[in-house]
Design a protein around this motif. Structure first.
Motif, PDB file in Angstrom:
ATOM      1  N   LYS A  16       0.817  -1.221   0.000  1.00  0.00           N
ATOM      2  CA  LYS A  16       0.000   0.000   0.000  1.00  0.00           C
ATOM      3  C   LYS A  16       0.847   1.267   0.000  1.00  0.00           C
ATOM      4  O   LYS A  16       0.336   2.351  -0.203  1.00  0.00           O
ATOM      5  CB  LYS A  16      -0.925   0.021   1.230  1.00  0.00           C
ATOM      6  CG  LYS A  16      -2.043  -0.972   1.165  1.00  0.00           C
ATOM      7  CD  LYS A  16      -3.246  -0.325   0.574  1.00  0.00           C
ATOM      8  CE  LYS A  16      -4.435  -1.246   0.688  1.00  0.00           C
ATOM      9  NZ  LYS A  16      -5.584  -0.725   0.024  1.00  0.00           N
ATOM     10  N   SER A  17       2.157   1.129   0.262  1.00  0.00           N
ATOM     11  CA  SER A  17       3.007   2.318   0.329  1.00  0.00           C
ATOM     12  C   SER A  17       3.645   2.672  -1.012  1.00  0.00           C
ATOM     13  O   SER A  17       4.313   3.685  -1.125  1.00  0.00           O
ATOM     14  CB  SER A  17       4.094   2.143   1.389  1.00  0.00           C
ATOM     15  OG  SER A  17       5.004   1.151   0.990  1.00  0.00           O
ATOM     16  N   TYR A  19       2.984   3.366  -5.095  1.00  0.00           N
ATOM     17  CA  TYR A  19       2.020   3.611  -6.169  1.00  0.00           C
ATOM     18  C   TYR A  19       2.815   3.837  -7.448  1.00  0.00           C
ATOM     19  O   TYR A  19       3.553   4.809  -7.561  1.00  0.00           O
ATOM     20  CB  TYR A  19       1.136   4.818  -5.855  1.00  0.00           C
ATOM     21  CG  TYR A  19       0.106   5.079  -6.920  1.00  0.00           C
ATOM     22  CD1 TYR A  19      -0.967   4.214  -7.094  1.00  0.00           C
ATOM     23  CD2 TYR A  19       0.216   6.164  -7.769  1.00  0.00           C
ATOM     24  CE1 TYR A  19      -1.909   4.434  -8.081  1.00  0.00           C
ATOM     25  CE2 TYR A  19      -0.722   6.396  -8.756  1.00  0.00           C
ATOM     26  CZ  TYR A  19      -1.784   5.523  -8.901  1.00  0.00           C
ATOM     27  OH  TYR A  19      -2.722   5.741  -9.878  1.00  0.00           O
ATOM     28  N   GLU A  51      -7.336   6.225  -5.794  1.00  0.00           N
ATOM     29  CA  GLU A  51      -6.355   5.217  -5.379  1.00  0.00           C
ATOM     30  C   GLU A  51      -5.383   5.799  -4.355  1.00  0.00           C
ATOM     31  O   GLU A  51      -5.057   5.163  -3.348  1.00  0.00           O
ATOM     32  CB  GLU A  51      -5.594   4.697  -6.600  1.00  0.00           C
ATOM     33  CG  GLU A  51      -4.550   3.662  -6.301  1.00  0.00           C
ATOM     34  CD  GLU A  51      -5.121   2.324  -5.867  1.00  0.00           C
ATOM     35  OE1 GLU A  51      -4.405   1.603  -5.142  1.00  0.00           O
ATOM     36  OE2 GLU A  51      -6.269   2.013  -6.225  1.00  0.00           O
ATOM     37  N   ASP A  54      -7.186   6.225  -1.029  1.00  0.00           N
ATOM     38  CA  ASP A  54      -7.363   4.928  -0.365  1.00  0.00           C
ATOM     39  C   ASP A  54      -6.094   4.493   0.344  1.00  0.00           C
ATOM     40  O   ASP A  54      -6.126   4.030   1.487  1.00  0.00           O
ATOM     41  CB  ASP A  54      -7.765   3.846  -1.371  1.00  0.00           C
ATOM     42  CG  ASP A  54      -9.203   3.972  -1.835  1.00  0.00           C
ATOM     43  OD1 ASP A  54      -9.972   4.725  -1.200  1.00  0.00           O
ATOM     44  OD2 ASP A  54      -9.556   3.326  -2.848  1.00  0.00           O
ATOM     45  N   ARG A  55      -4.966   4.648  -0.324  1.00  0.00           N
ATOM     46  CA  ARG A  55      -3.688   4.268   0.273  1.00  0.00           C
ATOM     47  C   ARG A  55      -3.352   5.158   1.466  1.00  0.00           C
ATOM     48  O   ARG A  55      -2.836   4.697   2.484  1.00  0.00           O
ATOM     49  CB  ARG A  55      -2.578   4.321  -0.765  1.00  0.00           C
ATOM     50  CG  ARG A  55      -2.705   3.234  -1.817  1.00  0.00           C
ATOM     51  CD  ARG A  55      -1.787   3.477  -3.007  1.00  0.00           C
ATOM     52  NE  ARG A  55      -1.999   2.490  -4.029  1.00  0.00           N
ATOM     53  CZ  ARG A  55      -1.278   1.386  -4.165  1.00  0.00           C
ATOM     54  NH1 ARG A  55      -0.286   1.141  -3.339  1.00  0.00           N
ATOM     55  NH2 ARG A  55      -1.545   0.537  -5.127  1.00  0.00           N
ATOM     56  N   PHE A  58      -5.569   4.272   4.480  1.00  0.00           N
ATOM     57  CA  PHE A  58      -5.114   3.022   5.076  1.00  0.00           C
ATOM     58  C   PHE A  58      -4.118   3.304   6.203  1.00  0.00           C
ATOM     59  O   PHE A  58      -4.197   2.729   7.283  1.00  0.00           O
ATOM     60  CB  PHE A  58      -4.481   2.129   4.002  1.00  0.00           C
ATOM     61  CG  PHE A  58      -3.829   0.893   4.540  1.00  0.00           C
ATOM     62  CD1 PHE A  58      -4.597  -0.218   4.887  1.00  0.00           C
ATOM     63  CD2 PHE A  58      -2.448   0.817   4.689  1.00  0.00           C
ATOM     64  CE1 PHE A  58      -3.993  -1.369   5.386  1.00  0.00           C
ATOM     65  CE2 PHE A  58      -1.842  -0.333   5.171  1.00  0.00           C
ATOM     66  CZ  PHE A  58      -2.617  -1.424   5.523  1.00  0.00           C
TER      67      PHE A  58
END
Length: 162
Positions: A16-17, A19, A51, A54-55, A58
């Motif tokens: 998730k870190s 992109y 996107e 969202d990351r 999180f």
């Protein structure tokens, strides 16, 4: 097999870190991300912004007491535009939190470009210098307007501009 610098990275990053901007990968459609506007326009795409949010959410949800953000961003290329939009998003979404932004610039070698390669023809070299100057100026203005503190960071006194 090693294809890019990050293949040497020994730290395992959470999925998730990271992109990945597909069109600006080494074998992507668009080539180089070299202008502020190119980077800024990446975050005009609603899918990309969603996107990214969202990351971000999180990690924010994992915090017990979120105090702020640190943003490290290249100033000399199109990532200054990406950083400008990201700091704007953080500023709008988390208005009470601090945003410390580091504007990074390379050291320019006298015999070549920022990667140490042989210099391109003078016309192309002056165009690259113009892009670097405009990206740096636009990056400083936009990043500092949405940051609690903006700090340019370079090993040379010229902010990476010849």
């Amino acid at each position: 097999s090693v294809q890019v610098w990050s293949d040497y990275l020994n730290v395992h990053l959470h999925p998730k870190s990271v992109y990945v901007i597909r069109q600006y990968m080494h074998d992507g459609d668009c080539g180089c991300l070299e202008a502020f506007g190119q980077g800024e326009s990446l975050l005009q795409d609603p899918g990309c912004v969603e996107e990214l949010e969202d990351r971000l959410h999180f990690y924010v949800e994992e915090c017990d007491y979120l105090q702020g953000f640190q943003v490290l961003c290249d100033l000399h290329n199109g990532f200054s535009g990406v950083g400008a939009k990201v700091t704007e998003l953080l500023y709008d979404e988390y208005s009470g939190k601090g945003i410390l932004t580091w504007g990074l610039t390379p050291v320019m070698s006298s015999g070549g470009d920022s990667n140490g390669w042989i210099s391109p023809p003078p016309r192309q070299d002056s165009q690259k210098n113009f892009y670097r100057l405009m990206n740096t100026a636009l990056g400083i203005v936009h990043l500092s307007s949405h940051s609690s503190l903006f700090c340019p960071l370079s090993l040379s006194g010229s902010l990476g501009i010849k």
